[in-house]
Design an enzyme around this catalytic site. Structure first.
Site, PDB file in Angstrom:
ATOM      1  N   GLY A  12     -28.909  24.169  25.808  1.00 30.54           N
ATOM      2  CA  GLY A  12     -30.122  24.857  25.366  1.00 30.54           C
ATOM      3  C   GLY A  12     -31.112  24.868  26.529  1.00 30.54           C
ATOM      4  N   TRP A  14     -33.544  22.653  27.376  1.00 39.87           N
ATOM      5  CA  TRP A  14     -33.627  21.367  28.089  1.00 39.87           C
ATOM      6  C   TRP A  14     -32.262  21.010  28.695  1.00 39.87           C
ATOM      7  CZ3 TRP A  14     -36.232  18.738  31.085  1.00 39.87           C
ATOM      8  CH2 TRP A  14     -36.246  17.346  31.161  1.00 39.87           C
ATOM      9  N   GLY A  15     -31.195  21.326  27.972  1.00 39.73           N
ATOM     10  CA  GLY A  15     -29.851  21.071  28.504  1.00 39.73           C
ATOM     11  C   GLY A  15     -29.643  21.783  29.837  1.00 39.73           C
ATOM     12  N   ALA A 154     -39.385  21.916  28.845  1.00 42.54           N
ATOM     13  CA  ALA A 154     -38.286  22.397  29.693  1.00 42.54           C
ATOM     14  C   ALA A 154     -38.711  23.520  30.646  1.00 42.54           C
ATOM     15  CB  ALA A 154     -37.126  22.869  28.804  1.00 42.54           C
ATOM     16  N   LYS A 206     -42.474  11.521  17.953  1.00 45.27           N
ATOM     17  CA  LYS A 206     -43.580  12.392  18.393  1.00 45.27           C
ATOM     18  C   LYS A 206     -43.392  13.821  17.898  1.00 45.27           C
ATOM     19  CE  LYS A 206     -41.383  14.809  21.568  1.00 45.27           C
ATOM     20  NZ  LYS A 206     -41.323  16.276  21.650  1.00 45.27           N
ATOM     21  N   GLN A 307     -36.938  20.229  16.098  1.00 44.09           N
ATOM     22  CA  GLN A 307     -36.444  18.906  15.700  1.00 44.09           C
ATOM     23  C   GLN A 307     -37.389  18.224  14.719  1.00 44.09           C
ATOM     24  OE1 GLN A 307     -33.169  17.608  17.986  1.00 44.09           O
ATOM     25  NE2 GLN A 307     -33.448  19.452  16.780  1.00 44.09           N
TER      26      GLN A 307
HETATM   27  P1  NAD Z   1     -32.612  24.543  22.377  1.00 43.00           P
HETATM   28  O1  NAD Z   1     -33.426  24.348  21.160  1.00 43.00           O
HETATM   29  O2  NAD Z   1     -33.258  25.272  23.518  1.00 43.00           O
HETATM   30  O3  NAD Z   1     -31.300  25.356  22.031  1.00 43.00           O
HETATM   31  C1  NAD Z   1     -30.483  25.152  20.902  1.00 43.00           C
HETATM   32  C2  NAD Z   1     -29.091  24.801  21.364  1.00 43.00           C
HETATM   33  O4  NAD Z   1     -28.264  24.499  20.239  1.00 43.00           O
HETATM   34  C3  NAD Z   1     -28.374  25.923  22.123  1.00 43.00           C
HETATM   35  O5  NAD Z   1     -27.724  25.397  23.251  1.00 43.00           O
HETATM   36  C4  NAD Z   1     -27.347  26.419  21.106  1.00 43.00           C
HETATM   37  O6  NAD Z   1     -26.212  26.966  21.730  1.00 43.00           O
HETATM   38  C5  NAD Z   1     -27.005  25.118  20.432  1.00 43.00           C
HETATM   39  N1  NAD Z   1     -26.332  25.283  19.148  1.00 43.00           N
HETATM   40  C6  NAD Z   1     -26.577  26.182  18.173  1.00 43.00           C
HETATM   41  N2  NAD Z   1     -25.727  25.984  17.146  1.00 43.00           N
HETATM   42  C7  NAD Z   1     -24.928  24.943  17.492  1.00 43.00           C
HETATM   43  C8  NAD Z   1     -23.875  24.248  16.859  1.00 43.00           C
HETATM   44  N3  NAD Z   1     -23.461  24.597  15.630  1.00 43.00           N
HETATM   45  N4  NAD Z   1     -23.302  23.206  17.493  1.00 43.00           N
HETATM   46  C9  NAD Z   1     -23.732  22.819  18.699  1.00 43.00           C
HETATM   47  N5  NAD Z   1     -24.725  23.430  19.376  1.00 43.00           N
HETATM   48  C10 NAD Z   1     -25.325  24.478  18.759  1.00 43.00           C
HETATM   49  O7  NAD Z   1     -32.055  23.143  22.876  1.00 43.00           O
HETATM   50  P2  NAD Z   1     -32.775  22.060  23.835  1.00 43.00           P
HETATM   51  O8  NAD Z   1     -34.217  22.427  24.031  1.00 43.00           O
HETATM   52  O9  NAD Z   1     -31.942  21.887  25.051  1.00 43.00           O
HETATM   53  O10 NAD Z   1     -32.795  20.755  22.922  1.00 43.00           O
HETATM   54  C11 NAD Z   1     -31.858  19.709  22.989  1.00 43.00           C
HETATM   55  C12 NAD Z   1     -32.567  18.389  22.746  1.00 43.00           C
HETATM   56  O11 NAD Z   1     -33.469  18.159  23.830  1.00 43.00           O
HETATM   57  C13 NAD Z   1     -33.420  18.335  21.461  1.00 43.00           C
HETATM   58  O12 NAD Z   1     -33.272  17.088  20.833  1.00 43.00           O
HETATM   59  C14 NAD Z   1     -34.842  18.498  21.974  1.00 43.00           C
HETATM   60  O13 NAD Z   1     -35.813  17.854  21.153  1.00 43.00           O
HETATM   61  C15 NAD Z   1     -34.740  17.794  23.330  1.00 43.00           C
HETATM   62  N6  NAD Z   1     -35.784  18.183  24.294  1.00 43.00           N
HETATM   63  C16 NAD Z   1     -36.129  19.493  24.453  1.00 43.00           C
HETATM   64  C17 NAD Z   1     -37.122  19.822  25.373  1.00 43.00           C
HETATM   65  C18 NAD Z   1     -37.559  21.245  25.593  1.00 43.00           C
HETATM   66  O14 NAD Z   1     -38.647  21.461  26.160  1.00 43.00           O
HETATM   67  N7  NAD Z   1     -36.790  22.246  25.227  1.00 43.00           N
HETATM   68  C19 NAD Z   1     -37.723  18.819  26.145  1.00 43.00           C
HETATM   69  C20 NAD Z   1     -37.319  17.507  25.967  1.00 43.00           C
HETATM   70  C21 NAD Z   1     -36.351  17.197  25.022  1.00 43.00           C
HETATM   71  P1  13P Z   2     -40.794  20.845  21.492  1.00 46.67           P
HETATM   72  O1  13P Z   2     -39.372  20.744  20.998  1.00 46.67           O
HETATM   73  O2  13P Z   2     -41.812  20.731  20.417  1.00 46.67           O
HETATM   74  O3  13P Z   2     -40.985  22.077  22.353  1.00 46.67           O
HETATM   75  O4  13P Z   2     -41.040  19.615  22.453  1.00 46.67           O
HETATM   76  C1  13P Z   2     -40.376  19.538  23.666  1.00 46.67           C
HETATM   77  C2  13P Z   2     -40.463  18.153  24.201  1.00 46.67           C
HETATM   78  O5  13P Z   2     -39.791  17.272  23.710  1.00 46.67           O
HETATM   79  C3  13P Z   2     -41.389  17.897  25.322  1.00 46.67           C
HETATM   80  O6  13P Z   2     -41.261  16.604  25.840  1.00 46.67           O
END
Ligand code: NAD
Ligand code: 13P
EC number: 1.1.1.8
Length: 358
Positions: A12, A14-15, A154, A206, A307
């Site tokens: 996604g 962040w990934g 991200a 958070k 989340q």
């Molecule tokens: P995202 O919300 O941007 O994207 C969703 C992801 O889920 C996509 O890769 C999609 O392909 C996948 N997906 C959809 N259906 C699926 C299924 N059935 N099985 C497996 N995967 C599926 O994802 P993200 O932002 O990378 O979030 C991943 C984690 O990182 C979360 O726990 C989030 O809280 C955390 N995080 C996100 C951020 C940010 O800014 N985006 C920052 C820090 C931490």
């Molecule tokens: P959101 O999923 O609410 O965008 O938060 C991203 C995050 O974890 C920032 O540290």
């Protein structure tokens, strides 16, 4: 082979940024293989192309992080088993609701000596009580799992704006240092802390506070203004107190100092100001609670996942199970607003802090 191989499980927003950070370091550090595999949940783009093919051709994740080069050494792989089979360092970074299924699929499929780290913000609620994602990974796969959390929007890190993060580790400082080395860049400063549960609970809880912040932002719709910054600050303060109190009740080993790291106060502030949870919760409150979070998530986030809403439910279940509901008015009110049992303005009438919290 003495060199480590890294696989990123998740792609996604962040990934994809995690893949970029790790890939730049894998190229520089002699103890790592250059190639970094990234497991991609396969999707087909509107033009009929597969997302993995597009990533491997253009080096960009067109759906979740367009415009950012991930690094030529990142290889997208739609086959989960294949993506992890050679890896001895696994980075988990998917929305938390998919982690149980992913762990089940990976059982017995990974190499013997593997270290894991979870960037996933969330938890599972099992019959026995809440189970943090790092613990799920450890239990299901029989491997040690550290965590990395922090004030990390991200899109900002993708364009190399400075930010900090916290690695939470269990015992081995050496392993923590390896993760720090693998993620650190001049614009991403990582600090290790020996407190896995504290760091992970900060990152998880958070998101519930961010939903509350979104509610107060959406409430004053009538005068066409956002809620005041003092409103937001009150939510952040009460939220942090509940985060600390609940973390310490669940895991007495959690350290106070963890709440002053990037994963604590800094992530609360950044997510309450700039995160997706806040933004969608604001729209929910503006609709007077009439539109559902599922509908708003789909409309506003283009496949990205919230989340905070499911975490609010999981926290509510954990509080209910232990009879702790009254001690955590903010957390329990957020869930009841999310499911329509209370109106968004209950965040003020019911959600205010409890002076008896530690
Ligand atoms: P995202 O919300 O941007 O994207 C969703 C992801 O889920 C996509 O890769 C999609 O392909 C996948 N997906 C959809 N259906 C699926 C299924 N059935 N099985 C497996 N995967 C599926 O994802 P993200 O932002 O990378 O979030 C991943 C984690 O990182 C979360 O726990 C989030 O809280 C955390 N995080 C996100 C951020 C940010 O800014 N985006 C920052 C820090 C931490
Ligand atoms: P959101 O999923 O609410 O965008 O938060 C991203 C995050 O974890 C920032 O540290």
């Amino acid at each position: 082979d003495s060199k480590s191989r890294v696989t990123i499980v998740g792609s996604g927003s962040w990934g994809s940024v995690a893949a970029k950070l790790v890939a730049s370091n894998a190229l520089k550090l002699p103890s790592f293989h250059d190639e970094v595999r990234m497991w991609v949940f396969e999707e087909v783009l509107p033009n009929g192309e597969k997302l993995t093919d597009v990533i491997n051709k253009t080096n960009e994740n067109a759906n979740y992080l367009p415009g950012i080069k991930l690094g030529r050494n990142v290889v997208a792989d739609p086959d989960l088993e294949n993506a992890v089979k050679e890896a001895n360092m696994l980075v988990f970074v998917t929305p938390h609701q998919f982690m149980d299924g992913i762990c089940k699929k990976l059982k017995g499929k990974i190499k013997g000596e593997v270290e894991a780290i979870s960037l996933v913000k969330g938890m599972e609620v099992k019959k026995e009580g809440p189970c943090m994602i790092s613990n799920l990974i450890s239990k299901e796969l029989g491997i040690n799992c550290s965590v990395l959390m922090g004030a990390n929007i991200a899109n900002e890190i993708a364009v190399e704006k400075f930010s900090e993060a916290t690695v939470g580790y269990r015992e081995s400082r050496e392993i923590a240092d390896t993760w720090v080395q693998l993620f650190s860049t001049p614009y991403f400063m990582v600090t290790p802390v020996r407190d896995v549960e504290g760091v992970e609970l900060c990152g998880t809880l958070k998101n519930v506070v961010a939903i509350a912040a979104g509610f107060v932002d959406g409430l004053e719709m009538g005068n066409n203004t956002k809620a005041s910054s003092s409103n937001e600050a009150a939510i952040m303060r009460i939220g942090l107190r509940e985060m600390k109190a609940l973390s310490k009740l669940l895991f007495p080993s959690v350290k106070d100092s963890t709440f002053f790291e990037s994963c604590g106060v800094a992530d609360v502030i950044t997510t309450c100001l700039g995160g997706r949870n806040r933004r969608v919760a604001e729209a929910f409150a503006q609709s007077g609670g009439k539109r559902s979070f599922d509908e708003l998530e789909e409309e506003m986030l283009e496949g990205q996942k919230l989340q905070g809403v499911s975490t609010a439910r999981e926290v509510y279940e954990a509080l209910n199970h232990r009879g702790w509901m009254e001690m955590f008015p903010l957390f329990s009110t957020v869930h009841q607003i999310c499911i329509g049992r209370l109106k968004p303005d209950a965040i003020w009438s019911r959600g205010r802090g409890n002076s008896e919290l530690v």
